[in-house]
Design an enzyme around this catalytic site. Structure first.
Site, PDB file in Angstrom:
ATOM      1  N   TYR A  14       4.009   6.472  10.184  1.00 38.57           N
ATOM      2  CA  TYR A  14       3.131   5.355   9.832  1.00 38.57           C
ATOM      3  C   TYR A  14       3.933   4.252   9.140  1.00 38.57           C
ATOM      4  O   TYR A  14       3.786   3.065   9.443  1.00 38.57           O
ATOM      5  CB  TYR A  14       2.001   5.854   8.920  1.00 38.57           C
ATOM      6  CG  TYR A  14       0.902   4.842   8.719  1.00 38.57           C
ATOM      7  CD1 TYR A  14      -0.223   4.832   9.543  1.00 38.57           C
ATOM      8  CD2 TYR A  14       0.987   3.871   7.720  1.00 38.57           C
ATOM      9  CE1 TYR A  14      -1.225   3.895   9.375  1.00 38.57           C
ATOM     10  CE2 TYR A  14      -0.015   2.927   7.546  1.00 38.57           C
ATOM     11  CZ  TYR A  14      -1.117   2.947   8.377  1.00 38.57           C
ATOM     12  OH  TYR A  14      -2.104   2.011   8.213  1.00 38.57           O
ATOM     13  N   HIS A  29       0.860  -1.184   0.000  1.00 36.69           N
ATOM     14  CA  HIS A  29       0.000   0.000   0.000  1.00 36.69           C
ATOM     15  C   HIS A  29       0.897   1.235   0.000  1.00 36.69           C
ATOM     16  O   HIS A  29       1.626   1.473   0.959  1.00 36.69           O
ATOM     17  CB  HIS A  29      -0.900   0.031   1.241  1.00 36.69           C
ATOM     18  CG  HIS A  29      -2.042  -0.935   1.151  1.00 36.69           C
ATOM     19  ND1 HIS A  29      -3.163  -0.816   1.926  1.00 36.69           N
ATOM     20  CD2 HIS A  29      -2.242  -2.011   0.355  1.00 36.69           C
ATOM     21  CE1 HIS A  29      -3.999  -1.796   1.614  1.00 36.69           C
ATOM     22  NE2 HIS A  29      -3.459  -2.532   0.670  1.00 36.69           N
ATOM     23  N   TYR A  75      -9.048   5.637   7.409  1.00 36.04           N
ATOM     24  CA  TYR A  75      -9.177   6.010   8.827  1.00 36.04           C
ATOM     25  C   TYR A  75     -10.140   7.194   8.882  1.00 36.04           C
ATOM     26  O   TYR A  75      -9.823   8.272   8.361  1.00 36.04           O
ATOM     27  CB  TYR A  75      -7.825   6.451   9.396  1.00 36.04           C
ATOM     28  CG  TYR A  75      -6.822   5.329   9.588  1.00 36.04           C
ATOM     29  CD1 TYR A  75      -6.712   4.657  10.809  1.00 36.04           C
ATOM     30  CD2 TYR A  75      -5.959   4.955   8.562  1.00 36.04           C
ATOM     31  CE1 TYR A  75      -5.774   3.651  10.994  1.00 36.04           C
ATOM     32  CE2 TYR A  75      -5.010   3.942   8.743  1.00 36.04           C
ATOM     33  CZ  TYR A  75      -4.931   3.296   9.965  1.00 36.04           C
ATOM     34  OH  TYR A  75      -4.007   2.299  10.153  1.00 36.04           O
TER      35      TYR A  75
HETATM   36  C1  PHB Z   1      -6.326  -4.218  10.934  1.00 31.46           C
HETATM   37  O1  PHB Z   1      -6.334  -4.500   9.717  1.00 31.46           O
HETATM   38  O2  PHB Z   1      -6.757  -5.007  11.779  1.00 31.46           O
HETATM   39  C2  PHB Z   1      -5.802  -2.890  11.327  1.00 31.46           C
HETATM   40  C3  PHB Z   1      -5.229  -2.063  10.372  1.00 31.46           C
HETATM   41  C4  PHB Z   1      -4.746  -0.820  10.729  1.00 31.46           C
HETATM   42  C5  PHB Z   1      -4.841  -0.405  12.043  1.00 31.46           C
HETATM   43  C6  PHB Z   1      -5.376  -1.227  13.001  1.00 31.46           C
HETATM   44  C7  PHB Z   1      -5.868  -2.474  12.656  1.00 31.46           C
HETATM   45  O3  PHB Z   1      -4.376   0.825  12.366  1.00 31.46           O
END
Ligand code: PHB
Ligand code: APR
Length: 388
Positions: free
Chosen positions: A383, A72, A200
């Site tokens: 990140y 990604h 998000y």
């Molecule tokens: C998940 O795919 O479970 C997941 C992905 C990103 C996050 C937290 C959980 O920040």
């Protein structure tokens, strides 16, 4: 029995450490309280930093990851049901890899089996002894019989509820914590992910996240009261609430279906310091917990493993300097990830006692992120993963 390093806990930290040490000719025994099936039934985040992928390659366990994972190069943030993209690749020339933690654990178990790694499941009453001497040992019972393993070092990879951290005297161990006043309600469903990259979403009704495991397996979360009974959340109630919080175009195309897993998890930031006491080294969740926003849990465990593995390898070659720096090096990186996941959690969630001022600041910060390359770069660096 005697070994060089006793590893307590057979989660990703313990498995990766034993695999890396074994490849360097260092002998380990792993003690795991649960069965392998139980360990492999746990569902956790699936976003891997570059450093994590590199370490899995070094450990010789990345064949399936390299074949099946998804790269990604960015992620979406959303505010007021409008999404915008953070382009990691354009900003910092790096990306993340999406591959479930359960699959990482499965690959590690397969690799340990292939090398005849010693893993003892179903152990009870694990107790650490003489950690401040050069001859520590660990006792445990299995099927009612007590056993003893003598060793040079003990790696405490036994997660937040393990026994290793508790072996450090309270006068030495400092625990720093923040508990967030909400949980994440997560659903796994055999549906096509709504977006090619994660979303998000900040929303006045609370946070939401659209994630995935593969082309036909989606993982979604919504912020919910941590003590909500799970029965309160029928699949329909979950999908309706998710749709309200995410960008409109995503809500319109969201494919829904029966949940194959549904649970509510608490959110906590926690650090135990120091991460070393005598011959005991704490690794991963045994020493620190992050809220899941940003998916740093597994990635931090892997950087701890990196510091400990390099330290032990050099110590066995006669130079203990790196091993002596373990706690300081690990904690320096841990605190940066604690900061990032606290910041991202605080920005994206609705807090019960939030004032209008607090809400407006969140919205302004999201506007800054949408429009400022500098702000996006800071997010991208953290990140995608800070250097080891
Ligand atoms: C998940 O795919 O479970 C997941 C992905 C990103 C996050 C937290 C959980 O920040
Ligand atoms: N004796 C032996 N094993 C124990 C004991 C004990 N007293 N207590 C706990 N364990 C085992 C648990 O059953 C678990 O399998 O230790 C293991 C710890 O694994 P995790 O909790 O997964 O922690 P870690 O390996 O550090 O992984 C860090 O992976 O699990 C995620 O949320 C975690 O993302 C984080 C990362």
């Amino acid at each position: 029995m005697r070994t060089q390093v006793v590893i307590i806990g057979g989660g990703p930290s313990g498995l990766l450490l034993s695999q890396l040490l074994h490849r360097d000719g260092i002998d380990t025994v792993m003690l795991e309280r649960q069965s392998r099936e139980y360990v492999l039934s746990r569902i956790r985040a699936g976003v891997l930093e570059n450093g994590t992928v590199e370490m899995l390659r070094q450990a010789g366990v990345a064949d399936r990851l390299d074949a099946e994972s998804f790269v990604h190069s960015g992620t979406y943030l959303s505010a007021r049901n409008q999404g915008f993209r953070i382009d990691f690749d354009a900003l910092i020339g790096r990306s993340v890899t999406v591959y479930g933690q359960t699959e990482v654990t499965r690959d590690l178990y397969a690799a340990r089996d292939a090398m005849d790694g010693k893993i003892i499941h179903g152990v009870e009453a694990v107790t650490l002894h003489d950690l401040k001497t050069e001859a520590p040992f660990v006792t445990y019972t299995k099927d009612g019989t007590e056993h003893r393993i003598d060793c040079d070092y003990v790696a405490g990879c036994d997660g937040f509820h393990g026994v290793s951290r508790k072996a450090i005297p309270a006068s030495i161990l400092k625990e720093v914590e923040r508990v967030y006043p909400f949980g994440w309600l997560g659903v796994l469903s055999e549906t096509k992910p709504v977006s090619e990259e994660l979303i998000y979403a900040h929303h006045e009704r609370g946070f939401a996240l659209c994630s995935m495991r593969n082309d036909s397996l989606s993982r979604y979360y919504i912020q919910a009261p941590v003590d909500d009974p799970i029965e309160k959340w029928s699949d329909d109630a979950f999908w309706d609430e998710l749709k309200r919080r995410i960008p409109e175009d995503a809500a319109d195309r969201l494919e829904t279906g029966p949940s194959i897993e549904k649970s509510i998890a608490p959110l906590r930031s926690f650090v135990a310091e120091p991460m070393r006491w005598g011959r005991l080294f704490l690794v991963g969740d045994a020493a620190h917990i992050v809220p899941p926003t940003g998916a740093k849990g597994l990635n931090l465990a892997v950087s701890d493993v990196y510091y400990l593995w390099s330290g032990l390898r050099e110590a066995y070659q006669g130079d203990a300097a790196t091993l002596d720096q373990y706690s300081d090096r690990a904690l320096a990186r841990v605190w940066k990830a604690i900061r990032f996941s606290w910041w991202f959690t605080t920005l994206m969630h609705r807090f019960p006692e939030q004032s209008e001022f607090d809400r407006r600041i969140q919205e302004a910060e999201l506007d800054v992120l949408e429009t400022s390359k500098a702000a996006q770069t800071v997010l991208a660096e953290n990140y995608v993963g800070l250097p080891y």
